[in-house]
Scaffold this motif. Structure first.
Motif, PDB file in Angstrom:
ATOM      1  N   ILE A  21       0.872  -1.181   0.000  1.00  0.00           N
ATOM      2  CA  ILE A  21       0.000   0.000   0.000  1.00  0.00           C
ATOM      3  C   ILE A  21       0.905   1.224   0.000  1.00  0.00           C
ATOM      4  O   ILE A  21       1.718   1.415   0.904  1.00  0.00           O
ATOM      5  N   GLN A  22       0.761   2.071  -1.017  1.00  0.00           N
ATOM      6  CA  GLN A  22       1.716   3.163  -1.248  1.00  0.00           C
ATOM      7  C   GLN A  22       1.186   4.495  -0.726  1.00  0.00           C
ATOM      8  O   GLN A  22       0.172   4.996  -1.224  1.00  0.00           O
ATOM      9  N   PHE A  23       1.869   5.043   0.259  1.00  0.00           N
ATOM     10  CA  PHE A  23       1.586   6.407   0.705  1.00  0.00           C
ATOM     11  C   PHE A  23       2.750   7.324   0.327  1.00  0.00           C
ATOM     12  O   PHE A  23       3.146   8.197   1.093  1.00  0.00           O
ATOM     13  N   HIS A  24       3.319   7.068  -0.840  1.00  0.00           N
ATOM     14  CA  HIS A  24       4.442   7.872  -1.333  1.00  0.00           C
ATOM     15  C   HIS A  24       4.209   8.208  -2.806  1.00  0.00           C
ATOM     16  O   HIS A  24       3.327   7.648  -3.452  1.00  0.00           O
ATOM     17  N   ILE A  25       5.011   9.130  -3.303  1.00  0.00           N
ATOM     18  CA  ILE A  25       4.929   9.469  -4.717  1.00  0.00           C
ATOM     19  C   ILE A  25       5.513   8.322  -5.551  1.00  0.00           C
ATOM     20  O   ILE A  25       6.265   7.495  -4.999  1.00  0.00           O
ATOM     21  N   LYS A  29      -0.140   6.410  -8.189  1.00  0.00           N
ATOM     22  CA  LYS A  29      -0.354   5.169  -7.418  1.00  0.00           C
ATOM     23  C   LYS A  29      -0.614   3.959  -8.340  1.00  0.00           C
ATOM     24  O   LYS A  29      -1.695   3.413  -8.404  1.00  0.00           O
ATOM     25  N   LYS A  30       0.423   3.595  -9.065  1.00  0.00           N
ATOM     26  CA  LYS A  30       0.395   2.444  -9.984  1.00  0.00           C
ATOM     27  C   LYS A  30      -0.638   2.619 -11.099  1.00  0.00           C
ATOM     28  O   LYS A  30      -1.134   1.655 -11.673  1.00  0.00           O
ATOM     29  N   GLY A  31      -0.966   3.878 -11.411  1.00  0.00           N
ATOM     30  CA  GLY A  31      -1.874   4.178 -12.511  1.00  0.00           C
ATOM     31  C   GLY A  31      -3.290   4.482 -12.091  1.00  0.00           C
ATOM     32  O   GLY A  31      -4.082   5.002 -12.889  1.00  0.00           O
ATOM     33  N   ALA A  32      -3.624   4.185 -10.835  1.00  0.00           N
ATOM     34  CA  ALA A  32      -5.012   4.381 -10.383  1.00  0.00           C
ATOM     35  C   ALA A  32      -5.428   5.848 -10.419  1.00  0.00           C
ATOM     36  O   ALA A  32      -6.610   6.164 -10.625  1.00  0.00           O
ATOM     37  N   GLY A  33      -4.483   6.755 -10.203  1.00  0.00           N
ATOM     38  CA  GLY A  33      -4.805   8.181 -10.175  1.00  0.00           C
ATOM     39  C   GLY A  33      -4.437   8.902 -11.454  1.00  0.00           C
ATOM     40  O   GLY A  33      -4.176  10.110 -11.446  1.00  0.00           O
ATOM     41  N   MET A  34      -4.428   8.172 -12.556  1.00  0.00           N
ATOM     42  CA  MET A  34      -3.965   8.703 -13.838  1.00  0.00           C
ATOM     43  C   MET A  34      -5.109   8.698 -14.851  1.00  0.00           C
ATOM     44  O   MET A  34      -6.092   7.975 -14.700  1.00  0.00           O
ATOM     45  N   ASP A  35      -4.968   9.489 -15.882  1.00  0.00           N
ATOM     46  CA  ASP A  35      -5.925   9.478 -16.985  1.00  0.00           C
ATOM     47  C   ASP A  35      -6.092   8.048 -17.509  1.00  0.00           C
ATOM     48  O   ASP A  35      -5.099   7.398 -17.872  1.00  0.00           O
ATOM     49  N   PHE A  41      -3.034   2.589 -22.207  1.00  0.00           N
ATOM     50  CA  PHE A  41      -2.029   2.512 -23.270  1.00  0.00           C
ATOM     51  C   PHE A  41      -0.672   2.078 -22.713  1.00  0.00           C
ATOM     52  O   PHE A  41      -0.011   1.197 -23.265  1.00  0.00           O
ATOM     53  N   ILE A  42      -0.253   2.676 -21.608  1.00  0.00           N
ATOM     54  CA  ILE A  42       1.049   2.349 -21.018  1.00  0.00           C
ATOM     55  C   ILE A  42       1.049   0.937 -20.441  1.00  0.00           C
ATOM     56  O   ILE A  42       2.004   0.178 -20.605  1.00  0.00           O
ATOM     57  N   GLY A  43      -0.006   0.596 -19.761  1.00  0.00           N
ATOM     58  CA  GLY A  43      -0.119  -0.748 -19.209  1.00  0.00           C
ATOM     59  C   GLY A  43       0.224  -0.820 -17.734  1.00  0.00           C
ATOM     60  O   GLY A  43       1.068  -0.070 -17.223  1.00  0.00           O
ATOM     61  N   GLU A  44      -0.440  -1.727 -17.039  1.00  0.00           N
ATOM     62  CA  GLU A  44      -0.301  -1.850 -15.591  1.00  0.00           C
ATOM     63  C   GLU A  44       1.113  -2.276 -15.179  1.00  0.00           C
ATOM     64  O   GLU A  44       1.613  -1.847 -14.142  1.00  0.00           O
ATOM     65  N   ASN A  45       1.749  -3.145 -15.945  1.00  0.00           N
ATOM     66  CA  ASN A  45       3.085  -3.620 -15.567  1.00  0.00           C
ATOM     67  C   ASN A  45       4.082  -2.473 -15.462  1.00  0.00           C
ATOM     68  O   ASN A  45       4.828  -2.365 -14.485  1.00  0.00           O
TER      69      ASN A  45
END
Length: 490
Positions: A21-25, A29-35, A41-45
């Protein structure tokens, strides 16, 4: 150590699999807070290992764990005592290299056809450049390397120089006798710094020019992303201790580098090193054979010429990289830029570089005959379409830039009181900004040089054909920034 290891990449994968669980930059947050469109397109990996220097993942500025191990493996692979990863590209590594040996007022011997990053480092450091004129190829309209003779002459005149910088190989893949240059410089106890931006692969095949470390150089900034298989912006700085201190080099590099280092870039360096060290020779051999076949086919096309071994024979053209296809198009009555645009529009082919007379195409382990066959087919069509221009035209004269006189150190000129004057009325003034065509990024003018009419003509010629002239504040080049001249009080 085993070159099959990838401690940095493996460490990132192991961390990712724990799903912390990430409370850092970074805040995405692994893409969850991204467009979402970009994330998909970039992918989860990829996004899952876009991390920062938390404890388990080491810190590039003070490596003690997986980054340290990855850098040690790279040092072994490239024949260095120490290797430092750079996420500031090779430009950042070059700046660190220069600034680690030269400070305010120190002399550093450099070729005049250096990349902008070298001159930027000289501005930042306050060093004084002692320029060596590179050998000019009047047929191709390009600069080659510097000769051992010119280096020895410069060192005799300036034995107090703090370093000699060499480009090995040049953007076009041409190399001088680096080993001899190193021997001469070391006889004066002067370290050799190598801009190896276009030579990440040469260390791994015996038919390519000697790498900086093979030649005994003290430092080399090497673009692994250009020809070694890592992601864009990732590079390394190789160091051999003796005349330079690795700890001092690391301190300077750390001063110039972001503290938010990209682990995607770092991991790509780790895996690129593994591939070069374990499969490099085989992969590069295939690229060489592919390039040589394309070279033979291109040289069968009327009015085109692809440079080969015949260019060798001088101390400035001591060796060359056959994976670089330098294709002269001037006999077709076209500029390289014309051909670049034509290939893009007609065949969806993108070249590495174009100039007034040539295009440059690079062949890497990422290419197959499908790509080179497409290039050869397109060039045959080009020759057929424009042969009428070649048949009636005389052999074109090659216009080359002048090498201006340096009136002030680049740093003094850059920070001096300045004024703006019309481009056409700037002859004889001292320029306070850079002007270059990028790529390759070799300055036509650097701060402190006296403006010549010949170079203004060269700039205009590049602008006329559409080449990307960059650097000045006025991007229309109607005006130039020059050192302010104070009139005497009467």
């Amino acid at each position: 150590m085993s070159q099959f290891e990838t401690p940095l990449f493996t460490g990132l994968l192991e961390h990712m699999k724990k799903h912390p669980i990430q409370f850092h930059i970074p805040g995405h947050k692994k893409g969850a807070g991204m467009d979402p469109e970009f994330r998909d397109f970039i992918g989860e990996n990829a996004l899952s290992i876009d991390l920062i220097n938390i404890g388990p993942l080491d810190d590039l500025h003070h490596p003690k764990g997986i980054i340290k191990r990855a850098q040690e493996l790279a040092a072994e692979a490239f024949g260095a005592d120490y290797t430092f990863f750079s996420v500031q590209g090779t430009s950042g590594a070059i700046m660190a290299m220069v600034m680690s040996v030269a400070g305010p007022g120190d002399k550093i011997i450099v070729p005049r056809n250096v990349h902008k990053s070298v001159m930027s480092a000289i501005v930042f450091s306050g060093a004084t450049p002692i320029f060596i004129h590179p050998e000019i190829d009047k047929e191709l309209g390009i600069s080659h390397g510097i000769t051992p003779e010119s280096v020895e002459k410069a060192l005799k005149q300036h034995p107090d120089a703090k370093g000699v910088l060499v480009i090995n190989p040049t953007y076009f893949g041409i190399a001088g006798d680096l080993k001899k240059i190193v021997e001469i410089s070391h006889s004066y106890h002067v370290p050799v710094l190598v801009d190896e931006a276009h030579g990440a692969h040469i260390h791994f095949h015996e038919d390519l020019p000697l790498s900086a470390m093979q030649a005994g150089a003290d430092m080399s900034a090497t673009s692994v992303h250009k020809l070694g298989g890592s992601l864009t912006q990732s590079s390394i700085l190789n160091v051999r201790e003796g005349l330079v201190s690795a700890k001092h080099v690391q301190a300077i590099l750390s001063m110039l580098m972001t503290t938010s280092t990209s682990y995607l870039l770092l991991a790509s360096l780790d895996v690129a090193r593994k591939r070069l060290a374990t499969q490099g020779r085989e992969l590069i051999e295939k690229a060489i054979q592919l390039a040589e076949k394309a070279r033979r086919q291109i040289n069968e096309i009327p009015y085109l010429y692809c440079v080969g071994k015949e260019i060798l024979g001088t101390e400035a053209t001591y060796h060359y990289d056959p994976t670089k296809l330098i294709i002269s198009v001037k006999e077709l009555g076209l500029t390289g830029y014309d051909v670049e645009k034509w290939l893009r529009e007609m065949y969806n082919i993108e070249v590495e570089l174009s100039d007034l007379y040539n295009i440059l195409c690079i062949i890497t382990p990422g290419d197959t005959e499908r790509e080179t066959d497409a290039l050869v087919h397109a060039l045959r069509h080009l020759s057929e379409q424009f042969r009428h221009q070649a048949a009636r035209g005389a052999k074109p004269k090659v216009l080359l830039p002048d090498i201006p006189a340096l009136a002030l150190t680049p740093r003094d000129a850059f920070y001096a009181e300045t004024e703006v004057v019309p481009f056409e009325k700037s002859v004889g003034r001292i320029i306070a900004e850079f002007i270059m065509v990028y790529p390759p990024g070799i300055p036509i003018f650097i701060p402190g040089e006296i403006i010549t009419q010949e170079n203004l003509n060269y700039i205009k010629k590049n602008l006329e054909v559409g080449l990307p002239v960059q650097g000045p504040e006025d991007d229309t080049l109607q005006t130039l920034r020059v050192i302010k001249e104070h009139k005497p009080i009467r």
